[in-house]
Write a protein that holds these residues in place. Structure first.
Motif, PDB file in Angstrom:
ATOM      1  N   UNK A 155      69.523  27.566  48.254  1.00  0.00           N
ATOM      2  CA  UNK A 155      69.811  26.379  47.444  1.00  0.00           C
ATOM      3  C   UNK A 155      68.511  25.672  47.081  1.00  0.00           C
ATOM      4  N   UNK A 156      68.548  24.936  45.994  1.00  0.00           N
ATOM      5  CA  UNK A 156      67.434  24.086  45.594  1.00  0.00           C
ATOM      6  C   UNK A 156      68.028  22.789  45.058  1.00  0.00           C
ATOM      7  N   UNK A 157      67.213  21.887  44.616  1.00  0.00           N
ATOM      8  CA  UNK A 157      67.698  20.541  44.320  1.00  0.00           C
ATOM      9  C   UNK A 157      68.711  20.476  43.187  1.00  0.00           C
ATOM     10  N   UNK A 158      68.725  21.459  42.291  1.00  0.00           N
ATOM     11  CA  UNK A 158      69.643  21.427  41.160  1.00  0.00           C
ATOM     12  C   UNK A 158      70.792  22.432  41.279  1.00  0.00           C
ATOM     13  N   UNK A 159      70.742  23.301  42.265  1.00  0.00           N
ATOM     14  CA  UNK A 159      71.789  24.313  42.377  1.00  0.00           C
ATOM     15  C   UNK A 159      71.438  25.380  43.394  1.00  0.00           C
ATOM     16  N   UNK A 160      71.489  26.658  42.952  1.00  0.00           N
ATOM     17  CA  UNK A 160      71.170  27.775  43.843  1.00  0.00           C
ATOM     18  C   UNK A 160      70.221  28.735  43.139  1.00  0.00           C
ATOM     19  N   UNK A 161      69.638  29.643  43.912  1.00  0.00           N
ATOM     20  CA  UNK A 161      68.712  30.646  43.373  1.00  0.00           C
ATOM     21  C   UNK A 161      68.947  31.984  44.061  1.00  0.00           C
ATOM     22  N   UNK A 162      68.476  33.043  43.420  1.00  0.00           N
ATOM     23  CA  UNK A 162      68.398  34.329  44.111  1.00  0.00           C
ATOM     24  C   UNK A 162      67.143  35.061  43.700  1.00  0.00           C
ATOM     25  N   UNK A 163      66.736  35.988  44.554  1.00  0.00           N
ATOM     26  CA  UNK A 163      65.597  36.875  44.313  1.00  0.00           C
ATOM     27  C   UNK A 163      66.099  38.297  44.489  1.00  0.00           C
ATOM     28  N   UNK A 164      65.850  39.151  43.493  1.00  0.00           N
ATOM     29  CA  UNK A 164      66.273  40.546  43.563  1.00  0.00           C
ATOM     30  C   UNK A 164      65.210  41.415  42.906  1.00  0.00           C
ATOM     31  N   UNK A 165      65.179  42.715  43.199  1.00  0.00           N
ATOM     32  CA  UNK A 165      64.166  43.580  42.591  1.00  0.00           C
ATOM     33  C   UNK A 165      64.236  43.566  41.069  1.00  0.00           C
ATOM     34  N   UNK A 166      63.094  43.577  40.443  1.00  0.00           N
ATOM     35  CA  UNK A 166      63.006  43.635  38.987  1.00  0.00           C
ATOM     36  C   UNK A 166      63.414  45.028  38.515  1.00  0.00           C
ATOM     37  N   UNK A 167      64.245  45.101  37.478  1.00  0.00           N
ATOM     38  CA  UNK A 167      64.681  46.379  36.918  1.00  0.00           C
ATOM     39  C   UNK A 167      63.902  46.651  35.639  1.00  0.00           C
ATOM     40  N   UNK A 168      63.156  47.728  35.643  1.00  0.00           N
ATOM     41  CA  UNK A 168      62.330  48.080  34.493  1.00  0.00           C
ATOM     42  C   UNK A 168      63.156  48.889  33.498  1.00  0.00           C
ATOM     43  N   UNK A 169      63.052  48.542  32.228  1.00  0.00           N
ATOM     44  CA  UNK A 169      63.755  49.293  31.200  1.00  0.00           C
ATOM     45  C   UNK A 169      64.138  48.397  30.037  1.00  0.00           C
ATOM     46  N   UNK A 170      64.982  48.925  29.173  1.00  0.00           N
ATOM     47  CA  UNK A 170      65.476  48.178  28.013  1.00  0.00           C
ATOM     48  C   UNK A 170      66.992  48.115  28.082  1.00  0.00           C
ATOM     49  N   UNK A 171      67.557  47.017  27.567  1.00  0.00           N
ATOM     50  CA  UNK A 171      69.020  46.932  27.604  1.00  0.00           C
ATOM     51  C   UNK A 171      69.622  47.796  26.503  1.00  0.00           C
ATOM     52  N   UNK A 172      70.894  48.094  26.647  1.00  0.00           N
ATOM     53  CA  UNK A 172      71.571  49.027  25.749  1.00  0.00           C
ATOM     54  C   UNK A 172      71.499  48.579  24.295  1.00  0.00           C
ATOM     55  N   UNK A 173      71.718  47.304  24.042  1.00  0.00           N
ATOM     56  CA  UNK A 173      71.726  46.821  22.661  1.00  0.00           C
ATOM     57  C   UNK A 173      70.362  47.014  22.005  1.00  0.00           C
ATOM     58  N   UNK A 174      69.303  46.681  22.712  1.00  0.00           N
ATOM     59  CA  UNK A 174      67.963  46.854  22.155  1.00  0.00           C
ATOM     60  C   UNK A 174      67.627  48.330  21.968  1.00  0.00           C
ATOM     61  N   UNK A 175      68.069  49.154  22.901  1.00  0.00           N
ATOM     62  CA  UNK A 175      67.747  50.578  22.850  1.00  0.00           C
ATOM     63  C   UNK A 175      68.379  51.250  21.634  1.00  0.00           C
ATOM     64  N   UNK A 176      69.541  50.773  21.240  1.00  0.00           N
ATOM     65  CA  UNK A 176      70.237  51.387  20.114  1.00  0.00           C
ATOM     66  C   UNK A 176      70.016  50.649  18.792  1.00  0.00           C
ATOM     67  N   UNK A 177      69.016  49.806  18.724  1.00  0.00           N
ATOM     68  CA  UNK A 177      68.733  49.095  17.485  1.00  0.00           C
ATOM     69  C   UNK A 177      68.541  50.038  16.299  1.00  0.00           C
ATOM     70  N   UNK A 178      67.855  51.191  16.437  1.00  0.00           N
ATOM     71  CA  UNK A 178      67.714  52.090  15.286  1.00  0.00           C
ATOM     72  C   UNK A 178      69.046  52.596  14.745  1.00  0.00           C
ATOM     73  N   UNK A 179      70.075  52.684  15.589  1.00  0.00           N
ATOM     74  CA  UNK A 179      71.398  53.109  15.108  1.00  0.00           C
ATOM     75  C   UNK A 179      71.969  52.090  14.130  1.00  0.00           C
ATOM     76  N   UNK A 180      71.732  50.821  14.424  1.00  0.00           N
ATOM     77  CA  UNK A 180      72.309  49.752  13.607  1.00  0.00           C
ATOM     78  C   UNK A 180      71.505  49.495  12.337  1.00  0.00           C
ATOM     79  N   UNK A 181      70.195  49.658  12.410  1.00  0.00           N
ATOM     80  CA  UNK A 181      69.336  49.310  11.278  1.00  0.00           C
ATOM     81  C   UNK A 181      69.377  50.349  10.177  1.00  0.00           C
ATOM     82  N   UNK A 182      69.645  51.595  10.536  1.00  0.00           N
ATOM     83  CA  UNK A 182      69.635  52.658   9.547  1.00  0.00           C
ATOM     84  C   UNK A 182      68.242  53.072   9.119  1.00  0.00           C
TER      85      UNK A 182
END
Length: 283
Positions: free
Chosen positions: A86-113
């Motif tokens: 917890x912190x003064x405004x709410x809660x927090x978490x720490x987790x391992x960073x995931x390296x990569x790109x999200x699905x929407x960004x990865x498929x941008x060339x499909x949408x742009x043509x």
């Protein structure tokens, strides 16, 4: 709407991580995310705080609890080092960073043509595999969307599990499930939220959301048409009343998306079935 100035790392997080580097990743309503580097690696730090009411939006106190709730979930489904507090405004978490790109960004060339690219079955299979692994543990994600699949060299990682259900969550961090991002919400979830304000997340709902995620990532089109600026109630009613848009994705992926978007939850394939079908088609 974001907080005017991103919240900095709370002292408790600084003491736990001893940061060497930090980078602001996200600052939006109710949530600030930092990428932090230290001698042990790279970490995602999420800070939650309540959303104040505005003329257009009601107050959302649950966002203050979301990081701790996600931390409690992650400790049950992964062997990764996860911290939360917890912190003064709410809660927090720490987790391992995931390296990569999200699905929407990865498929941008499909949408742009701009390039003759079709949606990659390997990417879709990796997403289905990640969801199947979660479902195999008896958990429902509850907030499946393209941005929550991070695809890197080792496959796909599912992130943002603050709404997941399937195990015990400390009562002080828990809150009712009020649906997910409407762009990926199934008709039965929308119907329940409209009727009672809450819903029960299900694996079948996750599968509808996976189909909607693959559709919008490949075509740029939401599963159901509704005005961008319409109130959430109007958008949810459209999901309940309207058939989904035609699936124009070619081949086996389009067939699977069509099945996942069935208005009948029992008619949708499971995550394992989708993964197995896509994995066979890749070779």
């Amino acid at each position: 709407m974001t907080h005017p100035d991103p919240y900095d790392l709370p002292l408790s997080v600084v003491e736990a991580l001893a940061p060497v580097t930090r980078r602001l990743v996200l600052n939006r309503r109710g949530s600030t995310v930092w990428e932090v580097g230290n001698e042990r690696g790279r970490w995602a730090v999420k800070l939650g705080y309540p959303i104040a009411a505005t003329r257009d939006w009601p107050a959302q106190p649950w966002t203050a609890l979301a990081p701790a709730r996600e931390g409690a979930v992650l400790r049950q489904i992964t062997c990764d080092a996860v911290l939360y507090g917890v912190w003064e405004h709410g809660t927090w978490n720490v987790q391992p960073w995931r390296e990569g790109r999200n699905l929407y960004d990865l498929w941008e060339p499909c949408r742009s043509g701009e390039t003759p690219m079709t949606p990659g079955l390997a990417h879709a299979a990796a997403c289905a595999e990640a969801l199947a692994a979660l479902h195999a543990q008896g958990w429902v994600h509850g907030d499946i969307q393209p941005a929550h699949f991070i695809i890197g060299p080792g496959g796909a990682h599912l992130i943002d599990l603050a709404l997941a259900c399937g195990g015990e969550v400390p009562a002080e961090y828990d809150f009712p499930y009020r649906g997910c991002l409407v762009h990926y919400e199934s008709p039965e979830i929308s119907r329940s939220v409209l009727a009672s304000g809450t819903a029960v997340p299900t694996m079948q709902g996750d599968m509808y959301a996976l189909g909607a995620s693959l559709l919008i990532s490949a075509t740029g089109r939401r599963h159901v048409a509704y005005p961008d600026d319409a109130p959430r109630t109007v958008q949810r009613q459209a999901i309940v009343d309207s058939p989904h848009r035609p699936v124009t994705v070619p081949g086996v992926l389009g067939k699977l998306i069509e099945q996942m978007l069935s208005p009948v939850p029992a008619d949708r394939p499971t995550s394992a079935e989708v993964y197995n079908e896509l994995n066979q088609q890749r070779w």
